[in-house]
Design an enzyme around this catalytic site. Sequence first.
Site, PDB file in Angstrom:
ATOM      1  N   LYS A  44     -75.052 -65.275  22.834  1.00  0.00           N
ATOM      2  CA  LYS A  44     -73.733 -65.305  23.477  1.00  0.00           C
ATOM      3  C   LYS A  44     -72.711 -65.750  22.438  1.00  0.00           C
ATOM      4  CE  LYS A  44     -71.613 -67.435  27.618  1.00  0.00           C
ATOM      5  NZ  LYS A  44     -71.923 -68.279  28.798  1.00  0.00           N
ATOM      6  N   SER A  65     -74.326 -69.564  34.604  1.00  0.00           N
ATOM      7  CA  SER A  65     -73.988 -68.457  33.708  1.00  0.00           C
ATOM      8  C   SER A  65     -75.148 -67.883  32.916  1.00  0.00           C
ATOM      9  CB  SER A  65     -72.873 -68.886  32.748  1.00  0.00           C
ATOM     10  OG  SER A  65     -71.669 -69.017  33.451  1.00  0.00           O
ATOM     11  N   SER A  82     -71.463 -66.138  33.170  1.00  0.00           N
ATOM     12  CA  SER A  82     -70.543 -65.646  32.176  1.00  0.00           C
ATOM     13  C   SER A  82     -71.255 -65.132  30.942  1.00  0.00           C
ATOM     14  CB  SER A  82     -69.589 -66.777  31.759  1.00  0.00           C
ATOM     15  OG  SER A  82     -70.329 -67.797  31.037  1.00  0.00           O
TER      16      SER A  82
END
Lengths: 79, 489
Positions: B85, B184, B160
């Site tokens: 990420k 997330s 997310s």
Amino acid sequence: MPEGDANQDAALARECDVVLARAGITVPEDRREGVLAGYRELRGIAAVLRQARPAESEPGTKFDIAAVLRTGEYHDAPD
Amino acid sequence: MTPLTEPGLHALGIADLGRRLRSGDLTATGLTEHFLERIAAIDPTINAFVTVTAERARADAARADRDLAAGRDRGPLHGIPYGLKDIFETAGLPTTCQSKIMRDHISTEDAFVETKLKAAGAVLLGKLATHEFALGGPSWELPFPPARNPWNTDHFTGASSTGSGAAVAAGLVCFALGSDTSGSVRGPACHCGTFGLKPTYGLVSRRGAFPLSYALDHIGPLAWTAEDTALVLEAIAGFDPLDPASVDRPAVDYTSGIGQGVAGLRIAYPRGFFAEGCDVEVLAGLDRAAALFTDLGAGVREIELPDFSLFNACGRTIMIAEGYTIHENDLRTRPQDYGRYTYQRLVMGAAITAADLVQAHRLRRELAIAVDRAAFRDHDVMLTACTLAPPVRLDVFPAHWPPPKQASATHTIPFNVTGHPALSVPAGFTADGLPIGLQLVGRAFDEATLFRVADAHERVQDPSSAAESQPTAQSSSISPRSPGRSRAM
């Protein structure tokens, strides 16, 4: 929208502006709609939080230390 | 030697790939080229990657091949391609947090977990899409487009760690790391049909991951199987004296329960906690799982938990207050550099009072103890919902926050609040071909039992029925990984 609701919304918007201005925040006009929606939601969350809590619910230790001492075994917290 | 474009490599588990790498049947360089080819072909459709680090990947792979040839085996992730990420610092590479504010930021150091993955010999393929600063929402006003769900690109990936979920599901990486402050890692895993773990608070260092909330941030893996997820956790867990929350504990074999089944385990099932407002197909998937575990010899018993609204109020107050504190100066001075959703959510931190925040912390302690008592006094694992609805269409997200309730209907934040480990597990597909999942929650630091239960569930999933439910156009254009177990039995 009934007049009472409109007055409430206007009061909430003024309150939101004051609270944010006090923190040095000026909300750009094109972002105001979502900020107001968030403020309304936050007030609901605060109402949930503002209930009486027992004295032992103090924030010094957030986890039940006894319960996390040994992997995979349950250890009861003191009553 | 395997041709570089051998089909199906991306569908193999990490353990199988490792066996082939060690037998000389496959090279890390060949494996890396296979994934780079897939990224070039597929990623323009799903936007999982913010940065593809092809040069770095080829260098990592060449080093992995040289090491293996010289007898230096760095463990199960040796030569295995992964993605991060784009909130994890990676020395010499951009780390943008998908934000204009960080657009030109080049990392000078590695995040702790990146250091661990380098030491494990893994191969970094690139940085993956995120909601801005791990908050926000799907947004087209940021420097990079939002990731799309590989099972149907009109749909949301979950928040997310969007690129992490999409990349694993599409077979563009073997595994990915994400961050989980209110769900997330688990949300994208659930919506994209992968496994995703939020470890126990303190097990995996957060150092070098851009923070959203000091109290609630967790770092965790997303992968294609329970075993793969366990192998990644084993590589990234460990004490970090520079992370104040890090816990010094002995190393654990997280794969110890793989293949052991669930007979004799006691599983708590708080059905009333999530059933109201839960989508019919999601609820049916959970009930099926509860029945399945019973059939496999576990004892499943319904329990009650405190009302979800308490966890939600507690977690969101802490998250937004801490997030606001981190971003306060930029929110004041350059509001237009934030995406609309991120700004609208974060700025609310200015309106949280000291009393609200202290009450949230007091409530947090109560809830952590309540979950321990209700779920883990007499049970080994808890089975509960992850997301309450299948992934919504991306076009339901309005110009201003908030989106419709269904878009953010997750039951993940309770375990950020309590710190318990929680694993999102694929549980089949809706009639429309969208993934659904469930969540397993364990005692603190007992991730091994979560993997054991998840593996038992995975072994009896019926891949054929799931495959039939995929929309043909999507599966032919994106070819996400086929559901069900893919490794040799």
